[in-house]
Design a protein around this motif. Structure first.
Motif, PDB file in Angstrom:
ATOM      1  N   UNK A  40     108.824  25.598  65.529  1.00 46.54           N
ATOM      2  CA  UNK A  40     109.963  26.095  64.771  1.00 46.54           C
ATOM      3  C   UNK A  40     111.216  25.271  65.086  1.00 46.54           C
ATOM      4  N   UNK A  41     112.144  25.311  64.169  1.00 45.14           N
ATOM      5  CA  UNK A  41     113.412  24.619  64.349  1.00 45.14           C
ATOM      6  C   UNK A  41     114.096  25.121  65.616  1.00 45.14           C
ATOM      7  N   UNK A  42     114.607  24.200  66.401  1.00 43.10           N
ATOM      8  CA  UNK A  42     115.339  24.573  67.603  1.00 43.10           C
ATOM      9  C   UNK A  42     114.466  24.944  68.789  1.00 43.10           C
ATOM     10  N   UNK A  43     113.187  24.616  68.745  1.00 47.70           N
ATOM     11  CA  UNK A  43     112.287  24.935  69.858  1.00 47.70           C
ATOM     12  C   UNK A  43     112.702  24.165  71.111  1.00 47.70           C
ATOM     13  N   UNK A  44     112.342  24.714  72.250  1.00 47.99           N
ATOM     14  CA  UNK A  44     112.697  24.120  73.536  1.00 47.99           C
ATOM     15  C   UNK A  44     112.105  22.724  73.685  1.00 47.99           C
ATOM     16  N   UNK A  45     112.816  21.886  74.434  1.00 44.10           N
ATOM     17  CA  UNK A  45     112.303  20.551  74.770  1.00 44.10           C
ATOM     18  C   UNK A  45     112.177  20.423  76.291  1.00 44.10           C
ATOM     19  N   UNK A  46     111.818  21.499  76.928  1.00 48.11           N
ATOM     20  CA  UNK A  46     111.735  21.523  78.392  1.00 48.11           C
ATOM     21  C   UNK A  46     110.306  21.624  78.906  1.00 48.11           C
ATOM     22  N   UNK A  53     102.916  15.125  84.370  1.00 49.92           N
ATOM     23  CA  UNK A  53     104.204  15.225  85.040  1.00 49.92           C
ATOM     24  C   UNK A  53     105.368  14.777  84.185  1.00 49.92           C
ATOM     25  N   UNK A  54     105.096  14.257  82.997  1.00 48.07           N
ATOM     26  CA  UNK A  54     106.156  13.830  82.086  1.00 48.07           C
ATOM     27  C   UNK A  54     106.868  15.050  81.523  1.00 48.07           C
ATOM     28  N   UNK A  55     108.176  15.125  81.740  1.00 52.08           N
ATOM     29  CA  UNK A  55     108.936  16.278  81.298  1.00 52.08           C
ATOM     30  C   UNK A  55     109.765  16.006  80.060  1.00 52.08           C
ATOM     31  N   UNK A  56     110.573  16.992  79.689  1.00 51.71           N
ATOM     32  CA  UNK A  56     111.446  16.847  78.537  1.00 51.71           C
ATOM     33  C   UNK A  56     110.719  16.797  77.216  1.00 51.71           C
TER      34      UNK A  56
END
Length: 254
Positions: free
Chosen positions: A170-176, A182-185
């Motif tokens: 969905x629009x605005x979903x978390x990018x965390x 181990x690759x984050x973001x």
């Protein structure tokens, strides 16, 4: 990505019409999916090109994305492959399709291949349609074969096709989110893309044999991606359907 949903069609109907998830469902109706993607792009810019097939040309599709995508990306710096590297790509592609001949149509679509000048192994971008980047490391990496890198990026191209019609988050979903590596973001969409690549690579190594440690790693990696993305409210209907299909695949290979 340019999102214009097919008229009066749910995500479930779309997957049923196209035969399922690319690289996971081996009887995929690839022509139906390509036609749907071309129609999505034409709906975004109806006057851009005279023929529906034109919208599947990567360079022409790029003009659609540049005009209508909701965000833009810096294109990776690239150069030409050497003749030896081009031969290696052909050889590795033949290796893949000998092992999994059902994927032959998925490797025959219009694509652009580019040699990255940085130290990454390989890459694609949702905002650079049908374009596969390979770094020099892809040709001599002992852990990840060139064949696997090609499957990895082709899988991304095809799941991007699905996501052009019906986004996975969905629009605005978390990018965390954090991948098992181990690759984050990472966005939720990115976690599903990672899970999807792992499933495709599992099929490749299961067919070719000889790399049991890599196969075991990929099974664990797929499981980790699915655990990370399970039940998230930011999954769209399509995202949940892709997750469910990959979960079934994981159950089958464990």
């Amino acid at each position: 990505m340019v999102h214009t949903k097919p008229a009066v069609m749910t995500a479930a109907d779309f997957l049923a019409a196209t035969g399922g998830v690319p690289f996971v469902d081996l009887d995929l109706g690839h022509s139906t999916l390509l036609t749907a993607v071309a129609a999505v792009r034409r709906a975004a810019d109806p006057a851009a090109f005279p023929k529906l097939a034109d919208y599947l040309d990567p360079a022409k599709a790029q003009t659609i994305f540049d005009r209508h995508a909701r965000c833009h990306v810096d294109v990776a710096e690239y150069t030409e492959f050497s003749e030896a590297q081009e031969e290696r790509i052909e050889q590795a592609t033949a290796e893949v399709l000998t092992a999994v001949p059902e994927w032959t149509p998925l490797f025959q679509i219009p694509l652009r291949f580019r040699r990255m000048v940085d130290d990454r192994l390989s890459a694609t971008s949702a905002l650079v349609p049908q374009t596969i980047y390979l770094g020099d490391r892809a040709f001599d990496n002992a852990t990840v074969t060139l064949a696997e890198s090609l499957v990895h990026e082709h899988a991304h191209v095809w799941l991007n096709f699905v996501a052009e019609a019906f986004d996975l988050q969905r629009e605005g979903a978390s990018v965390n989110y954090v991948l098992p590596s181990g690759t984050g973001g990472k966005a939720l969409r990115g976690v599903l893309f990672a899970a999807h690549f792992a499933a495709a690579a599992i099929t490749l190594h299961s067919r070719t044999g000889g790399r049991p440690e890599r196969l075991a790693y990929l099974v664990d990696y797929l499981g980790g991606c699915l655990a990370t993305s399970a039940g998230k409210p930011d999954l769209t209907e399509m995202g949940a359907l892709v997750h469910a299909r990959l979960t079934k695949f994981l159950d089958e290979v464990r």
